[in-house]
Design a protein around this motif. Sequence first.
Motif, PDB file in Angstrom:
ATOM      1  N   GLY A 117       0.897  -1.205  -0.162  1.00  0.00           N
ATOM      2  CA  GLY A 117       0.070  -0.228   0.084  1.00  0.00           C
ATOM      3  C   GLY A 117       0.842   1.335  -0.009  1.00  0.00           C
ATOM      4  O   GLY A 117       2.162   1.113   0.346  1.00  0.00           O
ATOM      5  N   SER A 118       0.142   2.501  -0.426  1.00  0.00           N
ATOM      6  CA  SER A 118       0.760   3.795  -0.314  1.00  0.00           C
ATOM      7  C   SER A 118       0.561   4.441   0.952  1.00  0.00           C
ATOM      8  O   SER A 118      -0.430   3.951   1.674  1.00  0.00           O
ATOM      9  CB  SER A 118       0.337   4.883  -1.408  1.00  0.00           C
ATOM     10  N   GLY A 133      -1.571   2.851   4.265  1.00  0.00           N
ATOM     11  CA  GLY A 133      -1.240   1.929   3.728  1.00  0.00           C
ATOM     12  C   GLY A 133      -2.667   0.869   3.688  1.00  0.00           C
ATOM     13  O   GLY A 133      -3.213   0.417   2.807  1.00  0.00           O
ATOM     14  N   GLY A 134      -3.234   0.753   4.931  1.00  0.00           N
ATOM     15  CA  GLY A 134      -4.618  -0.163   4.912  1.00  0.00           C
ATOM     16  C   GLY A 134      -5.009   0.121   6.590  1.00  0.00           C
ATOM     17  O   GLY A 134      -5.022   1.269   7.096  1.00  0.00           O
ATOM     18  N   VAL A 156      -4.811  -4.145   3.186  1.00  0.00           N
ATOM     19  CA  VAL A 156      -4.210  -2.920   2.283  1.00  0.00           C
ATOM     20  C   VAL A 156      -5.317  -2.501   1.673  1.00  0.00           C
ATOM     21  O   VAL A 156      -6.318  -2.944   1.093  1.00  0.00           O
ATOM     22  CB  VAL A 156      -3.060  -3.287   1.096  1.00  0.00           C
ATOM     23  N   SER A 157      -5.556  -0.919   1.741  1.00  0.00           N
ATOM     24  CA  SER A 157      -6.450  -0.364   0.936  1.00  0.00           C
ATOM     25  C   SER A 157      -6.516  -0.269  -0.396  1.00  0.00           C
ATOM     26  O   SER A 157      -5.562  -0.256  -0.960  1.00  0.00           O
ATOM     27  CB  SER A 157      -6.627   1.301   1.493  1.00  0.00           C
ATOM     28  N   SER A 160      -5.132   2.447  -3.146  1.00  0.00           N
ATOM     29  CA  SER A 160      -3.749   2.187  -3.714  1.00  0.00           C
ATOM     30  C   SER A 160      -3.186   1.038  -3.111  1.00  0.00           C
ATOM     31  O   SER A 160      -2.663   0.947  -2.052  1.00  0.00           O
ATOM     32  CB  SER A 160      -2.680   3.399  -3.387  1.00  0.00           C
ATOM     33  N   MET A 161      -3.247   0.142  -4.098  1.00  0.00           N
ATOM     34  CA  MET A 161      -2.733  -1.305  -4.016  1.00  0.00           C
ATOM     35  C   MET A 161      -2.030  -1.942  -4.880  1.00  0.00           C
ATOM     36  O   MET A 161      -2.613  -2.214  -5.968  1.00  0.00           O
ATOM     37  CB  MET A 161      -3.993  -2.164  -3.424  1.00  0.00           C
ATOM     38  N   ASP A 185     -11.558  -5.073  -0.108  1.00  0.00           N
ATOM     39  CA  ASP A 185      -9.970  -5.122   0.146  1.00  0.00           C
ATOM     40  C   ASP A 185      -9.721  -5.766   1.522  1.00  0.00           C
ATOM     41  O   ASP A 185      -8.607  -6.286   1.449  1.00  0.00           O
ATOM     42  CB  ASP A 185      -9.539  -3.791  -0.052  1.00  0.00           C
ATOM     43  N   VAL A 201       3.780  -1.709   3.275  1.00  0.00           N
ATOM     44  CA  VAL A 201       3.444  -0.319   3.071  1.00  0.00           C
ATOM     45  C   VAL A 201       4.855   0.436   2.512  1.00  0.00           C
ATOM     46  O   VAL A 201       6.015   0.260   2.979  1.00  0.00           O
ATOM     47  CB  VAL A 201       3.054   0.499   4.392  1.00  0.00           C
TER      48      VAL A 201
END
Length: 275
Positions: A117-118, A133-134, A156-157, A160-161, A185, A201
């Motif tokens: 994740g971001s 990240g999530g 992770v969301s 952005s995955m 997710d 992340v």
Amino acid sequence: MKRVAVVVLNWNGWRDTLACIASLQKLNYPNFELIVVDNGSTDGSHAHIEAHFPGIKVLQTGFNLGFGGGCNAGIRRALERGADYVWLINSDATVDVNALTELVRVAEEQALVGAVGSVLYEADQPEQIQLWGGGKVHLGTGLSRHQTRPAQLDFVSGASMLLRREALEQVGLFDDQTFFMYWEDSDLGFRLRQGGWQLAVAEKSCVWHKLSASLGKGSRQLDVYFTQSGVRFLRRYSPVPAVSVFMMVGRMLMKRVLTAEFGRARSVLDGYLRA
């Protein structure tokens, strides 16, 4: 250099999608292709997108498949074209030039990582972290929390995955038959971890995201989908589903009743009954 397919899912939001695509075109990662999926929009989105970006041929689903179903259409296209990784990025987000490079770097450094994740920031407050990240899910109480600081994640969301091809081939794509919108997710994160994959992340992968841009904050339809999917998720994973479902739905109802949002309270009940 690993081949990455970047999947952007649009639904009646072509203006946001144009901004997202413009930021993606500035990425410094040298080996990616962009797959734009239109999820049955009724606002002429595909025509607007193709007019602004003539090099893009929008993949049209024909009707609204939900978040997971729409993303799955793009993921399948990506895998067919030989992608080593698939990056799902929300259409209501813009990205830093290094965002994809950092995601791939973290994935390549950790062979057991199935999803990366971001760090998401508020679009209207660019320095404010929206999500790290999530998030985590407490299965006993049905409480799902987005993380805003470094922590071990349960999922992770999907905003952005980055997903590893081998992980997808092992555990499958989003469960779009169970989750039309929300919690898909989380379900994928749980399946990845059950399959032996880790979540990570990329701290230097920065994304600016509008929260709930598709339905809007406070939407009654959001409450329906969130409750329905949440109940289904807890029935699948909670050790005592009756208790966790009762606590989750009870919290949501109490919050809306205390703020005199009785229409939204009815939507929560509707989502529970649909589950």
